[in-house]
Every structure is written in C-alpha cells, then in structure tokens.
Design a protein around this motif. Structure first.
Motif, PDB file in Angstrom:
ATOM      1  N   LEU A  29      -7.172  -1.346  -7.366  1.00  0.00           N
ATOM      2  CA  LEU A  29      -7.166  -0.073  -6.629  1.00  0.00           C
ATOM      3  C   LEU A  29      -6.225   0.935  -7.273  1.00  0.00           C
ATOM      4  O   LEU A  29      -6.493   2.146  -7.240  1.00  0.00           O
ATOM      5  CB  LEU A  29      -6.780  -0.335  -5.178  1.00  0.00           C
ATOM      6  CG  LEU A  29      -7.761  -1.227  -4.384  1.00  0.00           C
ATOM      7  CD1 LEU A  29      -7.250  -1.443  -2.969  1.00  0.00           C
ATOM      8  CD2 LEU A  29      -9.154  -0.613  -4.363  1.00  0.00           C
ATOM      9  N   ASP A  30      -5.128   0.458  -7.858  1.00  0.00           N
ATOM     10  CA  ASP A  30      -4.247   1.367  -8.596  1.00  0.00           C
ATOM     11  C   ASP A  30      -4.977   1.989  -9.777  1.00  0.00           C
ATOM     12  O   ASP A  30      -4.823   3.186 -10.059  1.00  0.00           O
ATOM     13  CB  ASP A  30      -3.014   0.606  -9.092  1.00  0.00           C
ATOM     14  CG  ASP A  30      -2.093   0.200  -7.955  1.00  0.00           C
ATOM     15  OD1 ASP A  30      -2.190   0.802  -6.872  1.00  0.00           O
ATOM     16  OD2 ASP A  30      -1.275  -0.729  -8.157  1.00  0.00           O
ATOM     17  N   GLU A  31      -5.771   1.186 -10.480  1.00  0.00           N
ATOM     18  CA  GLU A  31      -6.525   1.707 -11.619  1.00  0.00           C
ATOM     19  C   GLU A  31      -7.569   2.718 -11.161  1.00  0.00           C
ATOM     20  O   GLU A  31      -7.822   3.720 -11.839  1.00  0.00           O
ATOM     21  CB  GLU A  31      -7.203   0.558 -12.378  1.00  0.00           C
ATOM     22  CG  GLU A  31      -6.264  -0.477 -12.970  1.00  0.00           C
ATOM     23  CD  GLU A  31      -5.388   0.108 -14.055  1.00  0.00           C
ATOM     24  OE1 GLU A  31      -5.731   1.199 -14.582  1.00  0.00           O
ATOM     25  OE2 GLU A  31      -4.364  -0.511 -14.389  1.00  0.00           O
TER      26      GLU A  31
ATOM     27  N   THR B 179       0.812  -1.231   0.000  1.00  0.00           N
ATOM     28  CA  THR B 179       0.000   0.000   0.000  1.00  0.00           C
ATOM     29  C   THR B 179       0.833   1.262   0.000  1.00  0.00           C
ATOM     30  O   THR B 179       0.300   2.337  -0.197  1.00  0.00           O
ATOM     31  CB  THR B 179      -0.912   0.013   1.224  1.00  0.00           C
ATOM     32  OG1 THR B 179      -0.108   0.012   2.400  1.00  0.00           O
ATOM     33  CG2 THR B 179      -1.801  -1.213   1.258  1.00  0.00           C
ATOM     34  N   GLY B 180       2.096   1.142   0.255  1.00  0.00           N
ATOM     35  CA  GLY B 180       2.919   2.348   0.313  1.00  0.00           C
ATOM     36  C   GLY B 180       2.850   3.057   1.641  1.00  0.00           C
ATOM     37  O   GLY B 180       3.403   4.134   1.793  1.00  0.00           O
TER      38      GLY B 180
ATOM     39  N   ASN C 135      -5.003  -5.277  -5.544  1.00  0.00           N
ATOM     40  CA  ASN C 135      -4.161  -4.095  -5.390  1.00  0.00           C
ATOM     41  C   ASN C 135      -4.031  -3.350  -6.718  1.00  0.00           C
ATOM     42  O   ASN C 135      -4.044  -2.111  -6.769  1.00  0.00           O
ATOM     43  CB  ASN C 135      -2.788  -4.508  -4.864  1.00  0.00           C
ATOM     44  CG  ASN C 135      -1.987  -3.316  -4.376  1.00  0.00           C
ATOM     45  OD1 ASN C 135      -2.486  -2.481  -3.624  1.00  0.00           O
ATOM     46  ND2 ASN C 135      -0.737  -3.221  -4.820  1.00  0.00           N
ATOM     47  N   THR C 136      -3.930  -4.102  -7.849  1.00  0.00           N
ATOM     48  CA  THR C 136      -3.855  -3.468  -9.162  1.00  0.00           C
ATOM     49  C   THR C 136      -5.166  -2.762  -9.494  1.00  0.00           C
ATOM     50  O   THR C 136      -5.171  -1.688 -10.110  1.00  0.00           O
ATOM     51  CB  THR C 136      -3.527  -4.516 -10.238  1.00  0.00           C
ATOM     52  OG1 THR C 136      -2.338  -5.215  -9.879  1.00  0.00           O
ATOM     53  CG2 THR C 136      -3.353  -3.874 -11.593  1.00  0.00           C
TER      54      THR C 136
ATOM     55  N   ALA D 144      -7.278   4.640  -8.553  1.00  0.00           N
ATOM     56  CA  ALA D 144      -6.557   5.861  -8.187  1.00  0.00           C
ATOM     57  C   ALA D 144      -6.143   6.660  -9.408  1.00  0.00           C
ATOM     58  O   ALA D 144      -6.105   7.898  -9.375  1.00  0.00           O
ATOM     59  CB  ALA D 144      -5.333   5.494  -7.336  1.00  0.00           C
ATOM     60  N   ALA D 145      -5.827   5.969 -10.534  1.00  0.00           N
ATOM     61  CA  ALA D 145      -5.352   6.649 -11.738  1.00  0.00           C
ATOM     62  C   ALA D 145      -6.476   7.016 -12.681  1.00  0.00           C
ATOM     63  O   ALA D 145      -6.210   7.552 -13.767  1.00  0.00           O
ATOM     64  CB  ALA D 145      -4.338   5.750 -12.464  1.00  0.00           C
TER      65      ALA D 145
ATOM     66  N   GLU E  29      -2.741  -9.474  -5.090  1.00  0.00           N
ATOM     67  CA  GLU E  29      -2.025  -8.681  -6.083  1.00  0.00           C
ATOM     68  C   GLU E  29      -2.985  -8.072  -7.102  1.00  0.00           C
ATOM     69  O   GLU E  29      -2.855  -6.895  -7.476  1.00  0.00           O
ATOM     70  CB  GLU E  29      -0.992  -9.552  -6.797  1.00  0.00           C
ATOM     71  CG  GLU E  29       0.134 -10.058  -5.915  1.00  0.00           C
ATOM     72  CD  GLU E  29      -0.245 -11.342  -5.187  1.00  0.00           C
ATOM     73  OE1 GLU E  29      -1.451 -11.669  -5.132  1.00  0.00           O
ATOM     74  OE2 GLU E  29       0.662 -12.002  -4.659  1.00  0.00           O
TER      75      GLU E  29
ATOM     76  N   ARG F 196      -6.073   1.691   1.807  1.00  0.00           N
ATOM     77  CA  ARG F 196      -6.123   2.260   0.457  1.00  0.00           C
ATOM     78  C   ARG F 196      -7.516   2.799   0.141  1.00  0.00           C
ATOM     79  O   ARG F 196      -7.651   3.839  -0.512  1.00  0.00           O
ATOM     80  CB  ARG F 196      -5.732   1.208  -0.566  1.00  0.00           C
ATOM     81  CG  ARG F 196      -4.297   0.729  -0.425  1.00  0.00           C
ATOM     82  CD  ARG F 196      -3.725   0.359  -1.770  1.00  0.00           C
ATOM     83  NE  ARG F 196      -3.712   1.488  -2.684  1.00  0.00           N
ATOM     84  CZ  ARG F 196      -3.393   1.396  -3.972  1.00  0.00           C
ATOM     85  NH1 ARG F 196      -3.096   0.213  -4.489  1.00  0.00           N
ATOM     86  NH2 ARG F 196      -3.384   2.451  -4.748  1.00  0.00           N
TER      87      ARG F 196
END
Length: 775
Positions: free
Chosen positions: A499-501, A55-56, A496-497, A503-504, A493, A402
């Motif tokens: 959630l990345d999408e 998650t950073g 998590n990807t 966010a972007a 995994e 997240r």
C-alpha cells in the motif's frame, strides 16, 4: 461415546454452548456492520493475532456493506464455511476447478445420503481436523463432518453419531489410490463407514501390520505411455525377428556339409624315418623309400598349403537346399507374431486417460472469478471462503482505512485467495486478476494475497499507467523471505508495504493495462497418446539393434558348440596310434652337440609330418604347421641334414617344434629368447635385467620353464648382483657348436638363419626360404 471424547478434547477460548455460539456470532456480525473494531479472532480459535499493520491513523474505516447473503471479509473462515453448509450440506471450493470442479457436487451429495445420518462435506485445498470442529460449533448441528482434500485424502469428525468414521477414513486413505480422484475416495469412505466397526478396526490393524503396503496408482502418466510405446517397438521387431532367425536355421537340410576332395599325396623322408604319405597340392611328387641322391629342388615359388586361394584346400560343395515346409511355417509364424503384438497391445495396455475423466464446465472455471467480482463490487475486499484469514480484525480494519485514503488517487482491490497450478488460471496471478477486472469493470490496483503460501500479486488496470508495478517488483514483495527458519509469512507487514508503494506511485505517461486478451487457459485433455505413437519409432530402431546383437550372440554360441562337437568327434574317430602324444619342450640342453642337433631335427620334422597327415584339412594351425615343416625341410636339404650347418640344424629343430605347437593350440609368434628350441615364448616378458646382460630389448619374451628357473634361482630379486644374473642367463642360453667342432657360438650370432628367430617365427620362416633361394 466417541463424540463426547472428541468434543471434550477440543480447546475453546471461552466456555459456551451451541446456542451461545450462535448468539455470539450474531453479535459479532452486528458489531462488524456498525464499523466497530471488536476482535473477531476471539470467536475463531484458528485466527491467531499478529502484528498490526501501521496506518498512521487511529480511526478505522467502516466496512462496506456486503451483498445480500454474503458475510463480510472480517468473518472467520469457520463462519464462512458454516454459512455455505447452511445453503448446501456439500461445499466444494472454487479454487481447484481443474481437479475438483463444483459440478461434482451432486455426486458427493448422493454418496453422503447413503450414510443414513446428517453428513456435511467440505472439499477444500488446505484445511485440517480443527476446521471441522470449528465449523460444527458455528453450524450447531450434529452429524458426520467430512473434509476431502485436493488429493482425495479423507479427514472426518463425528458429532452425535456412532459410526466407525475415523477408522474407515484411515483404511480408505491407505487402500484407495491417491490419483483415483476425491469423489472415488469419498464413495469408498461411505462404503467403509457403513460396515461393522469391529470389521473396520480389524482391517485397519492389518494395514498397520503390513509395513510394506503400497497403494498402486489408478492411472498411468504420459511418460508411462511413452515407455509402453517404446516396449511395443522393441516387441514388434525382436519377437518376429527371433522367430525368423530360428526358422531359417531349422530350415537348413542336414547332411549338406562339404566333402573334401582327395588331394595329391607327398612322401616325406627324413633321416631313417619311414616314408609318410601327406596330402598337399602342387608339392613334391609321391616317392617311395629313399634309394639315392635326389636332384636339388629348383628355385621356384611353391604354393603354400592350407592358405585361401591355393589348390591345397579342396573346394566345397554347393550349400544345402532349404526345407520348403519349414521355411513357409517360419514366414507364417513371423507374420503372426507381428500381428499378435499389434492386436494384443490394446488388451495389455488398455488405459486411455491419465486421470479421472472430469466434465469441467466453463461455469466451474469461472466460479471463483464470479465470487471475487461480486465481493469486490460490494465490499472492496474478497475473502475466499476456503482460505484462512491472513489478517486479524484490527489489521483488516487498518487496511480498509488505508484503502479508503487511497481511493481518491488509486482504487485498491484486495483478493485473499490461494493460487495453484490446478486453478482456473493454472497459477497465473496476472490472468486471475485480469479476469476479475473484466467482471467488475472497475479500474485500479488489484492485489492478490495467498494466505497459505504467502504469495502476493499486483496488477494495475486503467487508462494511464503508473510505476507501481515496477516499484512492487523492485521491493521484492512477491514471495516471503525464506532466509530465516521462521514460518511467519509476514503478510501484514508486506501488505502494508504494498500500500505504501501504491501511495507513492507516479504516472509514467504510458497507456495502462485494460485486461483485454487475458483469456483463461484451455482445459487440458487427459487423454493419453495413442498406442504405436510417440516413442514407437525409436523402439523400432532399438529393437533392430537388439535383434542384431541377439542373432550374433546366438550364431557365436552355435558355432562354438559345433566346434566343440567336431573336435570331440574327431578325437573319438582317430586311431589310438595315429597322433603321437604331445610333450613339453624336450630340447632343454643349452650346449647340444652336432649329432644331437641332427637327430633332433630329423625326429621332430618326422613327428610333425605324421601329425599333418592325420589332422583335418581345416584344422586350426594347419597352415602355420605346413609353413614350419616346409622351412625345416629346406634347411635340412635333400640328405636329411647330414651336410647342414649346425646353426641350420638348430633352426630346423625350432621350426619343427613351432609347427607342433601350432597344431596343438599353442601358436608361437615369438620363440623363447634364451633358447628358441624351447618353443613358444608364452611365459611372459623376459626379466627386467636382461638388458643389463645384453639379452634385451625389454620386449623380449621367454618360455614358462625359463621364467620359472629365473625366479627360483633368485636372479629376479632386486638384491641379486649382475654376475649372478649373467651366470644364470649363460646357464640357459643356447650355444650352437661351430662347424669344425672346436667351440660354440651364442645362438643369436650363429649362422645366417637362426638369428632371425629374434624377430619371431615369421622372420625365421622367411629367412629359411631365402637361404634356399625360394621366394
């Protein structure tokens, strides 16, 4: 005790008693509510650790407060199921409302009471025996724990009770049809578990000994009903049709055969043969013994005997009348057969539904939607009680962190639940998420995670659309990667990807999805198509074709049998001396004299005339025999061949021989190439080397005697030289003596008539008539 053996075999990460388990569960719930990151997987052996979602950030977000009486998403599956059983000893998953609706719970509860011991029933789409042990540890109560699958398969564990539970479950799983339904399966299990243990074990042993045992289905499918209608169509046509055909055959009066009318007679005088009287219309007048020269036959067209349309074949009488009584009975039987098929169909095919008749309510269909909406409203994450935990506590805490970070931009709602064709949306993730959105009333990105199959679904709801759905599809995250042999679904995994999408994601300026109009599919009717519908029409057509084929086959069989009986009756009724015995080719001499040819012609023509006088008017080959005799008489002339050319005498012998072959069942379209006096060329094609000795073409044929002689002499061998082949052919090749008696000529070059035999018997007959100026 059975219970002690089962509990001793179960693995536990730490040794604890039932009160200790309850205390640990309470402590775990308290830690989760405080937002700690204590791993809950230690309390549930089924939760295996996996890779944590990065998650950073190292600070987990606190869990939202669940609704009263609802466990947080971090709670393991066994604890969630135990909590449901505390409310009601029968828990039915809301994932398969079209197969096992929750409205069946009273039926399961009534059956469970008949066991006489505390019975806890879990109806889940996907679970195993380990789940029962974990739920027992969480619940802390002894009794009979039963797991019922979506196909009705029974899995059972007994704790503190002495019942033949496992043997009863195995017997029921083998004996009850899988499509009978889970409730029927559970009822059968309760009946079996109440029996004596020895009796149940003996029944199970008998099932294991019968390796070919196959449990029949309880219901038929729509395809089976189509096959039934096809069969009914065949039966409605074929059965009455066969009765009608048979009745019409039996209704014909016997003794109505045609009686041939007497025909004018004709006497044939050949050489020194006695006068023979033949019956043939419009032929030569009947005469007695020959006493002097006769006038030459005029060149007029003479009717051919035995051919249709000629007076030589007597006209038959009118068809025999039908038996009225048999005909009426036939019609009544035909109608009764058709009505019988129609009336018997419901009794032969009584089934009207293709699966258990379930009364699925709207509340059953919307049960999971209601649970998910309540959980998302209170907690932001919905964890299906009947589904395993796909994430560990640490991974779920990271996901919460997240989601909290994304809430300012785009709210994210997670649903951990399975999808199936028998759920409320019939496996349509978009419809399920839209229905949940309508219940929550909250916009944002809704993500469904299937913990069993690894499926991910994503739909965005809001006034303005972003490109998150397009990015989600481009990243190919919907299904797990199956290119490797590993069974790891890689849900942390992939989530998590996702959630990345999110966010972007960027706004697209288009109007977003409002979830309106996404209704749940209607309940499918389980009623089968009615009888005499669907494939009944094609069945009628196929039945008509089949009836025609059967009638033709029956007619052919009857005709063949009648022909055999007529032939046997005629042979039995004929006088012993009426028909001379049939012999093989008697004229084997390759170089006959004129005297021999004249004698053979008179004898063979006389024999043929006698045979024609004794055979039936409709005998096979009679017309061809008449043609051959007529042509031979024309060649012999009025003097019986005394002044005929030798080649015409040879042609007459060949014609008489061919006529005899036609009467005896050996029609001869072609005559032997080496010697036409041998008769029919039914010995096969001439040898390949005939063309090399000028006896071609390749289509020429020979008689069996010539074919055998060539093979036995070695002329057919590849190593045989041309001279040997020519000598063998000359030895059997017919040579006709010249009229002056000084030499001989090969038969296919002798005279005007005999060479026509090269083109077959029809050509020879035609040439003989032309030579006598007869058209």
């Amino acid at each position: 005790m059975r219970t002690q053996e089962r509990t001793a075999d179960r693995r536990r990460p730490t040794a604890r008693t039932a009160p200790g388990t309850a205390l640990a569960a309470a402590a775990l719930a308290g830690l989760v509510l405080l937002g700690t990151a204590a791993p809950a997987s230690a309390a549930d052996p089924s939760a295996a650790p996996s890779a944590s979602a990065s998650t950073g950030t190292s600070t987990p977000a606190p869990a939202s407060t669940p609704a009263p009486g609802q466990l947080p998403a971090e709670a393991p599956q066994s604890e969630r199921l135990a909590a449901e059983l505390r409310k009601d000893p029968v828990y039915i998953s809301a994932d398969l409302p079209r197969v096992v609706p929750r409205s069946l719970a009273p039926g399961f509860a009534a059956a469970a009471k008949r066991t006489g011991v505390p019975t806890y029933v879990l109806v889940l789409p996907d679970a195993d025996r380990t789940t029962l042990a974990q739920v027992h540890d969480r619940l802390g109560a002894d009794g009979l724990y039963v797991l019922v699958g979506d196909l009705g398969n029974i899995t059972v564990s007994a704790f503190g009770v002495d019942l033949p539970a496992e043997s009863a479950a195995r017997v029921v799983n083998h004996q009850v049809p899988y499509d009978a339904g889970p409730l029927v399966q559970f009822d059968a299990f309760v009946d079996k578990v109440l029996q004596d243990a020895d009796q149940v074990d003996a029944e199970l042993a008998e099932i294991y000994r019968d390796h070919d045992h196959e449990t029949p289905r309880a219901y038929i499918s729509s395809t089976d009903r189509q096959n039934q209608n096809l069969l009914l169509g065949l039966a409605v046509v074929v059965l009455p049709g066969l009765l009608l055909a048979l009745g019409l055959r039996l209704s014909r009066r016997r003794g109505g055969d045609r009686t041939p009318a007497p025909a004018p007679s004709r006497t044939v005088l050949l050489g020194k043969q006695p006068a023979v009287t033949l019956t043939k219309d419009a032929e030569k007048p009947k005469t007695g013994p020959k006493t002097g020269p006769k006038p030459k036959a005029p060149a007029v067209k003479r009717p051919q005997p035995g051919r249709p349309g000629q007076s030589g074949r007597s006209a038959g009488a009118a068809p025999a009348p039908l038996r009225v009584g048999v005909l009426v009975a036939t019609l009544l039987a035909t109608v009764a057969a058709a009505i019988g098929v129609v009336l018997a169909a419901p009794a032969v095919f009584p089934q009207t539904i293709d699966d258990p008749d379930l009364s699925v309510t709207r509340a059953d269909l919307e049960a999971r939607i209601t649970e998910a909406a309540a959980a998302l409203t209170a907690d932001g994450i919905y964890q299906d009680a009947s589904a395993p935990n796909p994430l560990t506590t640490e991974q779920l805490a990271a996901v919460r962190q997240r989601i909290a970070e994304l809430s300012a931009k785009t709210p994210v709602h997670l649903l951990f639940t399975s999808s199936d064709g028998d759920d409320e949306s019939e496996g349509d993730s978009d419809t399920l998420l839209a229905q949940v959105r309508l219940r929550t009333g909250r916009d944002g990105v809704y993500v469904q995670v299937d913990p069993v199959n690894g499926y991910l679904g994503l739909v965005e709801f809001g006034p303005v659309a972003t490109d998150v759905e397009r990015q989600f599809s481009r990243a190919d995250l919907r299904y797990p990667d199956r290119s490797a042999d590993s069974d790891d679904l890689k849900l942390p995994e992939r989530l998590n990807t996702v959630l990345d999408e999110v966010a972007a994601a960027q706004p697209t300026g288009r109007t977003g999805n409002s979830a309106e109009g996404s209704d749940l599919p209607e309940l499918r009717s389980n009623k089968l198509p009615p009888l005499f519908s669907s494939d009944f029409g094609p069945g009628l057509f196929l039945g008509a074709l089949l009836l025609g084929v059967l009638v033709l086959l029956g007619w052919a069989a009857i005709a063949a049998a009648q022909a055999v009986l007529r032939a046997r009756r005629a042979a039995a009724d004929a006088p012993p001396s009426a028909t001379p015995p049939v012999t093989g080719p008697r004229r084997l001499a390759a170089r006959p004299t004129v005297r021999q040819l004249r004698s053979w012609a008179a004898e063979d023509a006389g024999d043929l005339a006698v045979r024609l006088a004794t055979v039936d008017q409709d005998a096979p080959g009679r017309a061809r025999a008449w043609d051959c005799l007529d042509a031979a008489e024309l060649l012999l002339g009025e003097d019986g061949g005394r002044t005929a050319d030798p080649s015409d005498l040879a042609a007459a012998v060949a014609l008489a021989r061919a006529g005899t072959d036609a009467l005896t069942g050996r029609p001869a379209p072609l005559l032997c190439r080496t010697n036409p006096l041998h008769g029919a060329a039914d010995g096969g094609k001439a040898p390949f080397w005939f063309a090399s000795v000028d006896l071609g073409p390749k289509s020429a044929r020979v008689c069996p005697d010539c074919r055998g002689a060539f093979r036995s002499s070695g002329a057919d061998r590849t190593a045989a030289d041309l001279a040997a082949r020519r000598a063998e052919a000359d030895e059997r090749l017919l040579r006709v003596p010249d009229p002056d008696g000084r030499g001989s000529t090969v038969w296919h070059e002798a005279g005007q008539v005999l060479p026509a035999a090269l083109d077959g018997l029809d050509a020879l007959i035609l040439r003989a008539r032309e030579s006598a100026s007869v058209q």
